[in-house]
Design a protein around this motif. Structure first.
Motif, mmCIF file in Angstrom:
data_model
loop_
_atom_site.group_PDB
_atom_site.id
_atom_site.type_symbol
_atom_site.label_atom_id
_atom_site.label_comp_id
_atom_site.label_asym_id
_atom_site.label_seq_id
_atom_site.Cartn_x
_atom_site.Cartn_y
_atom_site.Cartn_z
ATOM 1 N N PRO A 608 94.874 21.135 27.025
ATOM 2 C CA PRO A 608 95.518 21.955 28.067
ATOM 3 C C PRO A 608 96.502 21.148 28.902
ATOM 4 C CG PRO A 608 93.320 21.299 28.771
ATOM 5 C CD PRO A 608 93.468 20.813 27.353
ATOM 6 N N ILE A 609 97.512 21.832 29.407
ATOM 7 C CA ILE A 609 98.394 21.237 30.428
ATOM 8 C C ILE A 609 97.681 21.454 31.760
ATOM 9 C CG2 ILE A 609 100.651 21.353 31.532
ATOM 10 C CD1 ILE A 609 101.743 22.451 28.885
ATOM 11 N N TRP A 610 97.072 20.380 32.273
ATOM 12 C CA TRP A 610 96.210 20.497 33.445
ATOM 13 C C TRP A 610 97.021 20.196 34.701
ATOM 14 C CZ3 TRP A 610 91.411 22.445 32.938
ATOM 15 C CH2 TRP A 610 90.639 22.517 34.094
ATOM 16 N N ASN A 611 97.560 21.233 35.312
ATOM 17 C CA ASN A 611 98.483 21.052 36.435
ATOM 18 C C ASN A 611 97.824 21.362 37.774
ATOM 19 O OD1 ASN A 611 98.213 23.779 36.085
ATOM 20 N ND2 ASN A 611 100.379 24.204 35.733
ATOM 21 N N SER A 612 96.533 21.043 37.889
ATOM 22 C CA SER A 612 95.819 21.317 39.129
ATOM 23 C C SER A 612 95.809 20.086 40.031
ATOM 24 C CB SER A 612 94.375 21.734 38.831
ATOM 25 O OG SER A 612 93.627 21.847 40.032
ATOM 26 N N THR A 613 96.121 20.298 41.304
ATOM 27 C CA THR A 613 95.984 19.227 42.293
ATOM 28 C C THR A 613 94.638 19.283 42.994
ATOM 29 O OG1 THR A 613 97.037 20.632 43.964
ATOM 30 C CG2 THR A 613 98.470 19.156 42.702
ATOM 31 N N VAL A 614 93.902 20.386 42.805
ATOM 32 C CA VAL A 614 92.576 20.532 43.417
ATOM 33 C C VAL A 614 91.516 19.898 42.522
ATOM 34 C CG1 VAL A 614 90.852 22.169 44.264
ATOM 35 C CG2 VAL A 614 93.289 22.644 44.574
ATOM 36 N N ILE A 615 91.510 20.287 41.252
ATOM 37 C CA ILE A 615 90.605 19.671 40.267
ATOM 38 C C ILE A 615 91.401 18.580 39.563
ATOM 39 C CG2 ILE A 615 89.110 20.088 38.280
ATOM 40 C CD1 ILE A 615 88.984 23.021 39.126
ATOM 41 N N ASN A 616 91.346 17.386 40.117
ATOM 42 C CA ASN A 616 92.190 16.302 39.615
ATOM 43 C C ASN A 616 91.439 15.306 38.748
ATOM 44 O OD1 ASN A 616 90.700 14.939 41.547
ATOM 45 N ND2 ASN A 616 92.369 14.895 43.045
ATOM 46 N N LYS A 617 90.193 15.623 38.402
ATOM 47 C CA LYS A 617 89.409 14.759 37.523
ATOM 48 C C LYS A 617 88.737 15.626 36.460
ATOM 49 C CE LYS A 617 88.399 11.277 41.061
ATOM 50 N NZ LYS A 617 87.333 10.520 41.782
ATOM 51 N N LEU A 618 88.785 15.148 35.222
ATOM 52 C CA LEU A 618 88.180 15.874 34.107
ATOM 53 C C LEU A 618 87.203 14.974 33.361
ATOM 54 C CD1 LEU A 618 91.246 17.754 32.542
ATOM 55 C CD2 LEU A 618 89.483 18.701 34.046
ATOM 56 N N THR A 619 86.099 15.560 32.943
ATOM 57 C CA THR A 619 85.137 14.891 32.066
ATOM 58 C C THR A 619 85.195 15.563 30.703
ATOM 59 O OG1 THR A 619 83.648 14.356 33.890
ATOM 60 C CG2 THR A 619 82.710 14.328 31.679
ATOM 61 N N LEU A 620 85.352 14.770 29.652
ATOM 62 C CA LEU A 620 85.417 15.295 28.295
ATOM 63 C C LEU A 620 84.085 15.062 27.590
ATOM 64 C CD1 LEU A 620 87.176 16.481 25.964
ATOM 65 C CD2 LEU A 620 87.599 14.112 25.281
ATOM 66 N N HIS A 621 83.515 16.133 27.032
ATOM 67 C CA HIS A 621 82.319 16.003 26.207
ATOM 68 C C HIS A 621 82.759 15.652 24.792
ATOM 69 C CE1 HIS A 621 79.075 17.615 28.893
ATOM 70 N NE2 HIS A 621 80.163 17.912 29.579
ATOM 71 N N VAL A 622 82.493 14.418 24.386
ATOM 72 C CA VAL A 622 82.927 13.922 23.086
ATOM 73 C C VAL A 622 81.816 14.193 22.084
ATOM 74 C CG1 VAL A 622 83.689 11.909 21.784
ATOM 75 C CG2 VAL A 622 84.368 12.178 24.167
ATOM 76 N N GLY A 623 82.039 15.170 21.256
ATOM 77 C CA GLY A 623 81.048 15.641 20.303
ATOM 78 C C GLY A 623 81.407 17.057 19.917
ATOM 79 N N PRO A 624 80.494 17.802 19.337
ATOM 80 C CA PRO A 624 80.819 19.176 18.939
ATOM 81 C C PRO A 624 81.274 20.022 20.126
ATOM 82 C CG PRO A 624 78.746 18.460 17.970
ATOM 83 C CD PRO A 624 79.132 17.413 18.954
ATOM 84 N N THR A 625 82.171 20.949 19.846
ATOM 85 C CA THR A 625 82.697 21.862 20.856
ATOM 86 C C THR A 625 81.786 23.078 20.990
ATOM 87 O OG1 THR A 625 84.968 21.178 20.431
ATOM 88 C CG2 THR A 625 84.652 23.351 21.445
ATOM 89 N N MET A 626 81.382 23.386 22.218
ATOM 90 C CA MET A 626 80.514 24.542 22.414
ATOM 91 C C MET A 626 81.339 25.824 22.363
ATOM 92 S SD MET A 626 77.820 25.413 25.477
ATOM 93 C CE MET A 626 76.975 23.851 25.282
ATOM 94 N N LEU A 627 80.969 26.703 21.425
ATOM 95 C CA LEU A 627 81.690 27.963 21.247
ATOM 96 C C LEU A 627 80.995 29.134 21.925
ATOM 97 C CD1 LEU A 627 82.806 27.830 17.524
ATOM 98 C CD2 LEU A 627 84.205 27.473 19.542
#
Length: 705
Positions: A608-627
């Motif tokens: 995603p193009i993450w253009n938020s100034t409020v949520i400025n930190k992301l955690t990535l779950h490295v493994g299978p994607t939850m559908l």
């Protein structure tokens, strides 16, 4: 052929065709003297269950009644006689489902319908203006429908979830909805606008324009789940009724308090809640409660499902025409579907008798925005009879259902099952989890090890900054207080993240509060953070722990289009399409309310193009994607031998541990995984990785059977 097949016939055992519906197949509704029968017609598919298959076509029934057999046989005989003369164009038309709707009844006038109820209401979907009279007479008090934006669908390929229904047949144009308002009011009925999706930047302006036009036309209320949109509606029309959608998954006392904070009137409770949990939530103060009582029960939870439910006809052959839970799957030793399409016609009429005595349970809701009025009317009539007769026992409701030949009562289609067969625990076998490598340019990100449920506490390898414990989808897989203390003792100077699943009812809410209190008592000497996956729990954590607690928005709440079929060869969705954009304004509204600056994401289809100034930190779950995640356990369902798909245990010995399976679709080697009560995929994203990702949680192991 259709006219020759059914309209002009006098040999259909007293039945006549009263409606033809474009669903995921051609659905014909027949009416006899004592029963109605739905028969569907499809192009032949050897993987789909059917009553009979022919060289080009196949026939089945959506709901079996004894009277159906002679009618089915008569229709089959006509197909045998005519199939060889069918053109391929006609077969393609069946496959693409482009038939008109035929309604041949005398209109029902406003003077013919009873007044709408005001204390307890039946809320009914509306697809066709001619159904307003029929459904009002059957007992509908309030209608709901969604609108679609055809120009947006044409200009942004892949965009279709204006109101969480991708099919064109499940929504109407704004002009049609304006007419709905006018006619519904003529019949003394209210009508709610359903705009319950989450909207990315660039779409909300068009949504607001559509809402404004319908408010001006006199719509009686709106069903929403986008917090930014709720905030706008509350400020612009403070007296307009706002109901929070099932897509918000509000299911605990903290969730109810959260709704009071944002100022909504009603809440639609999630489908997998138990009747006892609903009864507990319904006591005391809070918003009025709406619950589902009929049709379309699914194993997975609406709010946490990322499976695409319908692709355009020209892409269906390449991408799969059904939701993932309805595909035929293959594991190393079996063939199955995750959900049974034939058991979606679920009945929860007993819930009316069980819950009507609670003052806050105001609305009983029937699902089926793609269905005709004649298909929905039997449920409406039965529900209306239960309310009018003030039935208050399950036995009375079951007796009443026998008086409605169109309906059946049996355990496997029950909306609110309460019984659980005895299960047992099997020791887990552990394999390495498939995952993409950590990118080389992520040398400075924080790395956390995700512990398996009930894994023995141990210090992680030195390259890790800490451990994430808990569970994202099931409260039965959360650690005990003793296990929490053990983790805190072995971690020493390492950090701990406590992951919480969506919570349901007061008991789960109170248990988690006890666990959080246990952790909070250690917080002076330990770096403890929290991840919550429903809005009520986020609100409750902030209120309980205060402004300094570090809390993250869980990945179940960050909805993106992660179904991997969307980017297969042949899919016509550009990676830059707005269809892949997350609803950042909605997430920012939540984050600002609760002073949160971090969110969790899965590995997506498109970064995603993450253009938020409020949520400025992301955690990535490295493994299978939850559908998709559910509350019902697929393992327990298998042990119950498919008697019921929606078993929700109140207590559990965790037999799912070690029982996860790798599955694949026919003709496709892409692996998917059934893990506990969730479905995962192995996504390979395209695009540029967001710079805001400064932390990863690594899923090292799956417990594969």
């Amino acid at each position: 052929m259709l006219d020759d097949l059914v309209y002009s016939s006098d040999d259909l055992y007293g039945f006549k065709l009263v409606d033809v519906v474009e669903s995921d197949r051609l659905l014909m509704l027949f009416q006899g003297e004592t029963a109605s029968v739905s028969i569907w017609l499809m192009a032949r598919d050897d993987k789909e269950p059917a009553y009979r298959r022919f060289s080009k076509l196949m026939v089945g029934t959506s709901q079996y009644v004894p009277e159906a057999n002679p009618l089915l046989d008569a229709v089959c005989q006509k197909i045998v006689a005519r199939e060889n003369s069918l053109s391929q164009t006609w077969i393609n038309a069946i496959q693409e489902l482009r038939f008109p709707v035929h309604v041949r009844d005398t209109p029902i006038r406003p003077a013919d319908v009873p007044p709408a109820r005001t204390d307890r209401r039946l809320m009914v979907p509306l697809r066709n203006i001619v159904d307003i009279g029929l459904l009002s007479k059957a007992g509908a008090d309030v209608f709901y429908a969604g609108i679609r934006f055809d120009d947006l669908r044409n200009s942004a390929p892949g965009w279709n979830p204006e109101n969480c229904r991708s099919s064109e047949n499940a929504s109407v144009t704004i002009v049609d909805f304006e007419r709905f308002i006018e006619v519904a009011h003529e019949y003394g009925r209210k009508i709610m606008l359903t705009m319950n999706s989450l909207y990315p930047n660039g779409i909300e302006d068009q949504v607001i324009e559509g809402i404004t036009r319908l408010v001006d036309a006199g719509v009686d209320g709106i069903i929403l789940s986008d917090l930014n949109l709720i905030s706008f509606v509350r400020k612009t029309w403070p007296n307009l009724k706002v109901a929070t959608s099932v897509l918000m998954n509000i299911s605990t006392p903290s969730g109810m308090e959260f709704l009071k904070e944002i100022g909504t009137n009603d809440v639609v409770l999630p489908r997998p809640m138990l009747l006892s949990e609903i009864a507990e939530l319904a006591q005391g103060e809070g918003p009025d409660i709406e619950i589902f009582i009929a049709r379309e029960r699914c194993r997975f939870i609406n709010a946490y499902c990322r499976s695409e439910h319908e692709f355009p006809a020209e892409e269906a052959d390449k991408l799969g025409s059904y939701a993932l839970c309805h595909q035929r799957w293959y594991s190393k030793d079996s063939e199955f579907t995750i959900d049974d399409r034939n058991k979606m016609e679920s009945c929860g009429l007993c819930a009316i008798a069980a819950l009507s005595r609670y003052p806050r349970v105001k609305t009983f809701k029937i699902v089926g925005r793609r269905m005709s009025g004649k298909q929905i009317a039997p449920f409406v009539q039965a529900a209306s009879d239960i309310l009018d007769r003030q039935l208050d026992s399950i036995e009375d409701v079951q007796t009443l259902i026998t008086q409605h030949p169109e309906l059946v009562c049996k355990p496997e289609i029950c909306y609110y099952p309460q019984d659980l067969e005895k299960v047992w625990t099997i020791p887990p076998k552990v394999i390495e989890s498939p995952k993409p490598p950590i990118p080389s340019n992520w040398q400075n990100v924080d790395r956390f090890w995700l512990a398996l449920p009930y894994e023995k506490p141990s210090e992680p390898p030195p390259e890790y900054d800490g451990v994430a414990i808990g569970h994202e989808t099931c409260t039965h897989l959360l650690p005990t207080k003793t296990q929490l203390r053990s983790w805190l003792e072995v971690l020493k100077d390492k950090r701990l993240i406590f992951v919480l699943p969506p919570l349901y009812g007061i008991k789960q809410h109170d248990r988690v509060q006890q666990l959080v209190s246990e952790l909070a008592s250690f917080n002076a000497n330990s770096q403890i953070e929290f991840i919550a996956n429903d809005m009520g729990t986020l609100f409750g954590l902030r209120k309980m722990l205060g402004p300094d607690a570090i809390i993250s928005i869980g990945r179940l709440l960050v909805k993106m289009r992660d179904d991997p079929r969307l980017i297969r060869p042949g899919a016509k969705i550009d990676q830059h399409s707005i269809a892949f954009a997350p609803a950042i304004l909605h997430l920012e509204e939540l984050a600002k309310m609760l002073s949160i600056n971090r969110a969790e994401i899965s590995i997506p289809n498109v970064w995603p193009i993450w253009n938020s100034t409020v949520i400025n930190k992301l955690t990535l779950h490295v493994g299978p994607t939850m559908l998709a995640s559910g509350r019902a356990c697929s393992y327990l369902s298998r042990q119950a031998k498919q008697k019921h798909l929606y078993i929700v245990p109140e207590t559990c010995s965790r037999p799912c541990l070690g029982q996860d399976i790798e599955i694949k679709m026919a003709g496709d080697d892409t692996p998917f995984y059934l893990v506990n009560n969730a479905l995962f995929s192995s996504n390979r994203p395209i695009g540029e990785i967001p710079a805001q990702i400064d932390r990863v949680i690594e899923h090292h192991k799956l417990q594969i059977l």
